[in-house]
Design a protein around this motif. Structure first.
Motif, PDB file in Angstrom:
ATOM      1  N   ALA A 177       0.838  -1.202   0.000  1.00  0.00           N
ATOM      2  CA  ALA A 177       0.000   0.000   0.000  1.00  0.00           C
ATOM      3  C   ALA A 177       0.874   1.255   0.000  1.00  0.00           C
ATOM      4  O   ALA A 177       1.811   1.364   0.791  1.00  0.00           O
ATOM      5  N   PRO A 178       0.595   2.205  -0.894  1.00  0.00           N
ATOM      6  CA  PRO A 178       1.316   3.480  -0.871  1.00  0.00           C
ATOM      7  C   PRO A 178       0.991   4.252   0.407  1.00  0.00           C
ATOM      8  O   PRO A 178      -0.029   4.006   1.063  1.00  0.00           O
ATOM      9  N   ALA A 179       1.856   5.200   0.733  1.00  0.00           N
ATOM     10  CA  ALA A 179       1.637   5.999   1.942  1.00  0.00           C
ATOM     11  C   ALA A 179       0.390   6.868   1.816  1.00  0.00           C
ATOM     12  O   ALA A 179      -0.340   7.062   2.786  1.00  0.00           O
ATOM     13  N   ASP A 180       0.134   7.382   0.619  1.00  0.00           N
ATOM     14  CA  ASP A 180      -0.995   8.277   0.380  1.00  0.00           C
ATOM     15  C   ASP A 180      -1.978   7.594  -0.568  1.00  0.00           C
ATOM     16  O   ASP A 180      -1.651   7.343  -1.734  1.00  0.00           O
ATOM     17  N   LEU A 181      -3.169   7.298  -0.094  1.00  0.00           N
ATOM     18  CA  LEU A 181      -4.179   6.615  -0.902  1.00  0.00           C
ATOM     19  C   LEU A 181      -5.298   7.546  -1.373  1.00  0.00           C
ATOM     20  O   LEU A 181      -6.305   7.074  -1.910  1.00  0.00           O
ATOM     21  N   SER A 182      -5.124   8.830  -1.213  1.00  0.00           N
ATOM     22  CA  SER A 182      -6.221   9.752  -1.512  1.00  0.00           C
ATOM     23  C   SER A 182      -6.627   9.696  -2.979  1.00  0.00           C
ATOM     24  O   SER A 182      -7.838   9.699  -3.289  1.00  0.00           O
ATOM     25  N   PHE A 183      -5.679   9.623  -3.904  1.00  0.00           N
ATOM     26  CA  PHE A 183      -6.047   9.588  -5.319  1.00  0.00           C
ATOM     27  C   PHE A 183      -6.695   8.257  -5.680  1.00  0.00           C
ATOM     28  O   PHE A 183      -7.643   8.202  -6.468  1.00  0.00           O
ATOM     29  N   HIS A 184      -6.189   7.159  -5.119  1.00  0.00           N
ATOM     30  CA  HIS A 184      -6.794   5.850  -5.361  1.00  0.00           C
ATOM     31  C   HIS A 184      -8.260   5.849  -4.933  1.00  0.00           C
ATOM     32  O   HIS A 184      -9.132   5.349  -5.657  1.00  0.00           O
TER      33      HIS A 184
END
Length: 333
Positions: free
Chosen positions: A167-174
């Motif tokens: 998992a990427p650190a920032d999932l906001s765009f996903h």
């Protein structure tokens, strides 16, 4: 159609449309500007995936998903046109899976169904390509984009998305793109929908065009799939034999339980070159070892069958215009 000594993907018009994004970084992976203007160009899959990883480092960690969700069928050549013109959602799914080799080798697209859901699964099958997060997110992004395009429903939403990477650190765009539960460290990459999607009409259907394209795609699939099978088998045997020194066609033939002449004949039929295949496997493994492991460069040289680290370093600079140390520092930045 020329057959290369490694898995390849066709540039199609996709590379032309994204020329401004790709052009500054092509030399990092040993590609020339020709791929930007020649839809028929075949790009080695390992270099294509490495290009995405560099874009993830240099441009944006979500670049694969950003580009994937904005890509349209017309940018994917005959493969994309067939998907767009298919007469039903069942045929759309069949095209996406059956004809993927026409666009790119060394990958798989499977359609999994149960009583409630339909899922499209995607994965690179080339064992030498390990760093591939951006390609995975790009491909799942394209899948969702194509489903929205053919159903003419821009708000079509999956019920679940899986990725094989961490998992990427920032999932906001996903979360913005998928608007559904997203899972990581899964066995493959997939986008899942309710079975209701199978009953949706295909707003872009063109039966006459589809009927014209299907025989061509079948012919191309047979050619590309046969080469893919041979490339995958040989790639595994070459990779396992590199550490013992120079890999010979005699060694590989023996490990595949084939006569040398039989293997040479199969290579000839597919237009493959054994020495270039060895070079391609070495390059892919070198990229992964340098970027992903803590092996010393002397250890990597031995794993790849080089007698000394200096020989490995010269080859690596020829491939990437970077020293192994510079490449490792860039990958871990």
């Amino acid at each position: 159609m020329a057959v290369h000594s490694c898995h390849t993907i066709f540039a199609e018009s996709f590379f032309t449309r994204n020329a401004g994004l790709f052009e500054p970084y092509l030399s990092f992976v040993g590609l020339g500007d020709a791929v930007l203007n020649s839809p028929e160009s075949e790009i080695p899959l390992s270099q294509y995936v490495a290009l995405w990883e560099i874009l993830g480092q240099e441009v944006s960690p979500t670049i694969g998903l950003q580009v994937g969700i904005s890509t349209r069928s017309q940018e994917l050549g005959a493969y994309g046109h067939a998907v767009r013109s298919a007469p039903s959602m069942q045929m759309v799914l069949r095209c996406l899976s059956r004809f993927i080799a026409v666009l790119t080798q060394g990958t798989r697209v499977d359609i999994d169904e149960d009583a409630k859901t339909v899922a499209l699964a995607y994965q690179i099958t080339d064992p030498a390509i390990v760093r591939r997060r951006q390609d995975a997110e790009f491909s799942i992004g394209i899948a969702l984009s194509l489903f929205r395009e053919v159903t003419q429903n821009p708000t079509l939403t999956p019920i679940r998305v899986d990725f094989e990477h961490d998992a990427p650190a920032d999932l906001s765009f996903h979360r913005q793109v998928f608007n559904c539960p997203i899972f990581f460290n899964r066995p493959d990459n997939r986008v899942c929908f309710s079975r209701d999607i199978l009953d949706m009409p295909v707003g872009t259907a063109d039966t006459r065009l589809f009927q014209a394209l299907e025989p061509f795609l079948e012919q191309q699939r047979e050619t590309r799939a046969a080469a893919t099978d041979l490339l995958s088998q040989m790639g595994r045997h070459i990779a396992s034999g590199l550490g013992s020194g120079n890999v010979s066609i005699e060694q590989v033939a023996a490990s595949m339980r084939l006569g040398v002449r039989t293997l040479q004949r199969r290579l000839s039929v597919q237009g493959l070159d054994f020495s270039q295949m060895v070079e391609g496997v070495r390059r892919s493994l070198a990229e992964n070892y340098v970027a992903q492991s803590d092996y010393s460069f002397t250890e990597i040289a031995l794993l790849l069958g080089y007698s000394e680290a200096s020989s490995f370093s010269r080859a690596f600079r020829r491939w990437h215009q970077l020293t192994p140390l510079q490449y490792r520092q860039r990958a871990k930045a």
